[in-house]
Design a protein around this motif. Structure first.
Motif, mmCIF file in Angstrom:
data_model
loop_
_atom_site.group_PDB
_atom_site.id
_atom_site.type_symbol
_atom_site.label_atom_id
_atom_site.label_comp_id
_atom_site.label_asym_id
_atom_site.label_seq_id
_atom_site.Cartn_x
_atom_site.Cartn_y
_atom_site.Cartn_z
ATOM 1 N N ARG A 33 0.824 -1.206 0.000
ATOM 2 C CA ARG A 33 0.000 0.000 0.000
ATOM 3 C C ARG A 33 0.863 1.264 0.000
ATOM 4 N NH1 ARG A 33 -3.244 -2.838 -2.044
ATOM 5 N NH2 ARG A 33 -4.897 -3.867 -0.932
ATOM 6 N N ASP A 34 2.163 1.134 0.300
ATOM 7 C CA ASP A 34 3.069 2.284 0.221
ATOM 8 C C ASP A 34 3.197 2.797 -1.208
ATOM 9 O OD1 ASP A 34 3.532 2.313 2.930
ATOM 10 O OD2 ASP A 34 5.382 1.141 2.812
ATOM 11 N N LEU A 35 2.824 1.972 -2.186
ATOM 12 C CA LEU A 35 2.836 2.407 -3.578
ATOM 13 C C LEU A 35 1.879 3.582 -3.773
ATOM 14 C CD1 LEU A 35 3.904 1.947 -6.448
ATOM 15 C CD2 LEU A 35 2.069 0.285 -6.774
ATOM 16 N N ILE A 36 0.841 3.672 -2.967
ATOM 17 C CA ILE A 36 -0.086 4.810 -3.035
ATOM 18 C C ILE A 36 0.673 6.103 -2.799
ATOM 19 C CG2 ILE A 36 -2.035 5.937 -1.889
ATOM 20 C CD1 ILE A 36 -3.165 3.092 -1.359
ATOM 21 N N TRP A 37 1.542 6.118 -1.771
ATOM 22 C CA TRP A 37 2.312 7.331 -1.472
ATOM 23 C C TRP A 37 3.272 7.677 -2.598
ATOM 24 C CZ3 TRP A 37 0.526 10.555 1.798
ATOM 25 C CH2 TRP A 37 -0.229 10.108 2.878
ATOM 26 N N VAL A 38 3.892 6.680 -3.181
ATOM 27 C CA VAL A 38 4.814 6.918 -4.305
ATOM 28 C C VAL A 38 4.058 7.569 -5.463
ATOM 29 C CG1 VAL A 38 6.273 5.795 -6.029
ATOM 30 C CG2 VAL A 38 6.388 5.063 -3.642
ATOM 31 N N GLU A 39 2.891 7.039 -5.780
ATOM 32 C CA GLU A 39 2.084 7.583 -6.868
ATOM 33 C C GLU A 39 1.575 8.989 -6.543
ATOM 34 O OE1 GLU A 39 1.437 6.231 -9.900
ATOM 35 O OE2 GLU A 39 2.726 4.540 -9.428
ATOM 36 N N LEU A 40 1.139 9.211 -5.302
ATOM 37 C CA LEU A 40 0.642 10.527 -4.916
ATOM 38 C C LEU A 40 1.739 11.589 -4.962
ATOM 39 C CD1 LEU A 40 -1.735 9.668 -1.929
ATOM 40 C CD2 LEU A 40 -2.383 10.414 -4.239
ATOM 41 N N ILE A 41 2.923 11.244 -4.517
ATOM 42 C CA ILE A 41 4.036 12.194 -4.550
ATOM 43 C C ILE A 41 4.423 12.499 -5.997
ATOM 44 C CG2 ILE A 41 6.485 12.504 -3.987
ATOM 45 C CD1 ILE A 41 5.865 10.969 -1.353
ATOM 46 N N GLY A 42 4.431 11.484 -6.846
ATOM 47 C CA GLY A 42 4.706 11.706 -8.267
ATOM 48 C C GLY A 42 3.668 12.629 -8.903
ATOM 49 N N LEU A 43 2.407 12.420 -8.583
ATOM 50 C CA LEU A 43 1.341 13.280 -9.096
ATOM 51 C C LEU A 43 1.501 14.704 -8.580
ATOM 52 C CD1 LEU A 43 -1.401 13.685 -10.563
ATOM 53 C CD2 LEU A 43 -2.498 13.014 -8.406
ATOM 54 N N ALA A 87 -6.577 2.064 -7.867
ATOM 55 C CA ALA A 87 -5.727 1.352 -8.825
ATOM 56 C C ALA A 87 -4.658 0.531 -8.120
ATOM 57 C CB ALA A 87 -5.087 2.339 -9.795
ATOM 58 N N VAL A 88 -4.081 1.074 -7.060
ATOM 59 C CA VAL A 88 -3.054 0.325 -6.331
ATOM 60 C C VAL A 88 -3.669 -0.921 -5.701
ATOM 61 C CG1 VAL A 88 -1.510 0.386 -4.333
ATOM 62 C CG2 VAL A 88 -1.507 2.278 -5.970
ATOM 63 N N LYS A 89 -4.882 -0.817 -5.230
ATOM 64 C CA LYS A 89 -5.553 -1.983 -4.644
ATOM 65 C C LYS A 89 -5.885 -3.038 -5.700
ATOM 66 C CE LYS A 89 -7.426 0.549 -0.766
ATOM 67 N NZ LYS A 89 -8.606 1.081 -0.107
ATOM 68 N N ALA A 90 -5.963 -2.629 -6.965
ATOM 69 C CA ALA A 90 -6.279 -3.575 -8.043
ATOM 70 C C ALA A 90 -5.059 -4.398 -8.472
ATOM 71 C CB ALA A 90 -6.846 -2.834 -9.248
ATOM 72 N N TRP A 91 -3.838 -3.918 -8.173
ATOM 73 C CA TRP A 91 -2.635 -4.668 -8.562
ATOM 74 C C TRP A 91 -2.544 -5.954 -7.753
ATOM 75 C CZ3 TRP A 91 0.862 -4.345 -12.329
ATOM 76 C CH2 TRP A 91 1.008 -3.146 -13.027
ATOM 77 N N GLY A 92 -2.138 -7.012 -8.400
ATOM 78 C CA GLY A 92 -1.912 -8.274 -7.713
ATOM 79 C C GLY A 92 -1.179 -9.242 -8.623
ATOM 80 N N TYR A 93 -0.610 -10.253 -8.017
ATOM 81 C CA TYR A 93 0.081 -11.277 -8.800
ATOM 82 C C TYR A 93 -0.101 -12.625 -8.126
ATOM 83 C CZ TYR A 93 3.865 -11.032 -5.362
ATOM 84 O OH TYR A 93 4.595 -11.067 -4.199
ATOM 85 N N ALA A 94 0.037 -13.660 -8.924
ATOM 86 C CA ALA A 94 -0.109 -15.020 -8.419
ATOM 87 C C ALA A 94 0.893 -15.912 -9.133
ATOM 88 C CB ALA A 94 -1.525 -15.529 -8.643
ATOM 89 N N GLU A 95 1.581 -16.717 -8.366
ATOM 90 C CA GLU A 95 2.533 -17.680 -8.918
ATOM 91 C C GLU A 95 1.829 -19.027 -9.016
ATOM 92 O OE1 GLU A 95 6.498 -17.375 -6.913
ATOM 93 O OE2 GLU A 95 5.406 -15.902 -5.715
ATOM 94 N N ARG A 96 1.825 -19.583 -10.210
ATOM 95 C CA ARG A 96 1.239 -20.911 -10.397
ATOM 96 C C ARG A 96 2.347 -21.869 -10.820
ATOM 97 N NH1 ARG A 96 -4.268 -20.313 -13.768
ATOM 98 N NH2 ARG A 96 -2.779 -19.893 -15.417
ATOM 99 N N ASP A 97 1.977 -23.115 -11.108
ATOM 100 C CA ASP A 97 2.976 -24.129 -11.450
ATOM 101 C C ASP A 97 3.746 -23.797 -12.722
ATOM 102 O OD1 ASP A 97 2.328 -25.607 -9.232
ATOM 103 O OD2 ASP A 97 0.906 -26.894 -10.304
ATOM 104 N N ASN A 98 3.054 -23.294 -13.750
ATOM 105 C CA ASN A 98 3.696 -23.085 -15.046
ATOM 106 C C ASN A 98 3.743 -21.637 -15.513
ATOM 107 O OD1 ASN A 98 4.242 -25.859 -15.568
ATOM 108 N ND2 ASN A 98 2.047 -26.125 -15.936
ATOM 109 N N ASP A 99 3.096 -20.748 -14.768
ATOM 110 C CA ASP A 99 3.061 -19.361 -15.213
ATOM 111 C C ASP A 99 2.843 -18.404 -14.050
ATOM 112 O OD1 ASP A 99 0.339 -19.761 -14.647
ATOM 113 O OD2 ASP A 99 -0.156 -20.091 -16.738
ATOM 114 N N LEU A 100 3.037 -17.134 -14.358
ATOM 115 C CA LEU A 100 2.825 -16.056 -13.397
ATOM 116 C C LEU A 100 1.675 -15.210 -13.922
ATOM 117 C CD1 LEU A 100 4.031 -14.462 -10.881
ATOM 118 C CD2 LEU A 100 5.053 -12.989 -12.613
ATOM 119 N N LEU A 101 0.719 -14.900 -13.056
ATOM 120 C CA LEU A 101 -0.407 -14.054 -13.411
ATOM 121 C C LEU A 101 -0.207 -12.686 -12.777
ATOM 122 C CD1 LEU A 101 -1.527 -16.996 -13.700
ATOM 123 C CD2 LEU A 101 -3.737 -16.050 -13.157
#
Length: 177
Positions: A33-43, A87-101
């Motif tokens: 969630r610290d990415l919110i601060w990075v984005e806000l400072i950039g804006l 938008a920051v809350k929408a970011w996510g990733y998942a590691e699976r057996d054969n790929d990364l989402l």
């Protein structure tokens, strides 16, 4: 094998809808969630120049259009701040057996699926603002430039772990090609 265990490993018994880009059967890992601060400072650093320029032009000319532009910039900034939080809350990733989402997006949702065997290299970057908040970005590169994916807002330890794991899995999977 039960339907739940089939869904957990990605072998869903029923097809998923293309209108549901976030598969519910995947365990998503959020970004910091610290990415919110990075984005806000950039804006804020960009908008300071916009507001200053418009205010100076309005003061020098006295024309109403610059006052209107200043008000519009304030409204757009407020809207963008709201979007950043969501938008920051929408970011996510998942590691699976054969790929990364990797998922992100609000209005236009994007789900990138990167097979480990197709990865050419993995970058970990951190600009000065990201470093000050203890964050890094993992960038995945494949042969097709359009399929590159990135995961911003990761703690450096997690970014390094993910880089090493993806590199090892990519090498293992590429040997079979």
């Amino acid at each position: 094998m039960s339907e739940r265990s089939e869904r957990t490993i990605g072998l869903s018994t029923s097809p998923t809808s293309a209108l549901e880009p976030w598969p519910e059967t995947v365990e998503w890992r959020p970004v910091s969630r610290d990415l919110i601060w990075v984005e806000l400072i950039g804006l804020a650093s960009f908008m300071i120049f916009v507001f200053a320029g418009l205010a100076i032009l309005w003061a020098l000319t006295g024309h109403w259009i610059f006052g209107l532009a200043l008000a519009a910039a304030a409204v757009m900034t407020a809207w963008r701040v709201t979007v950043i939080f969501r938008a920051v809350k929408a970011w996510g990733y998942a590691e699976r057996d054969n790929d990364l989402l990797v998922r992100h997006g609000l209005l236009v949702r994007r789900l990138s699926i990167v097979p480990y065997a197709r990865m050419q290299f993995v970058d970990v970057t951190a600009g000065p603002l990201e470093r000050s908040f203890g964050l890094a970005t993992v960038q995945l590169h494949t042969a097709a430039a359009a399929s590159d994916a990135k995961i911003p807002g990761l703690p450096p330890d997690e970014a390094s772990r993910l880089r090493d794991r993806l590199t090892a899995l990519g090498e293992d999977r590429a040997e079979g090609l």
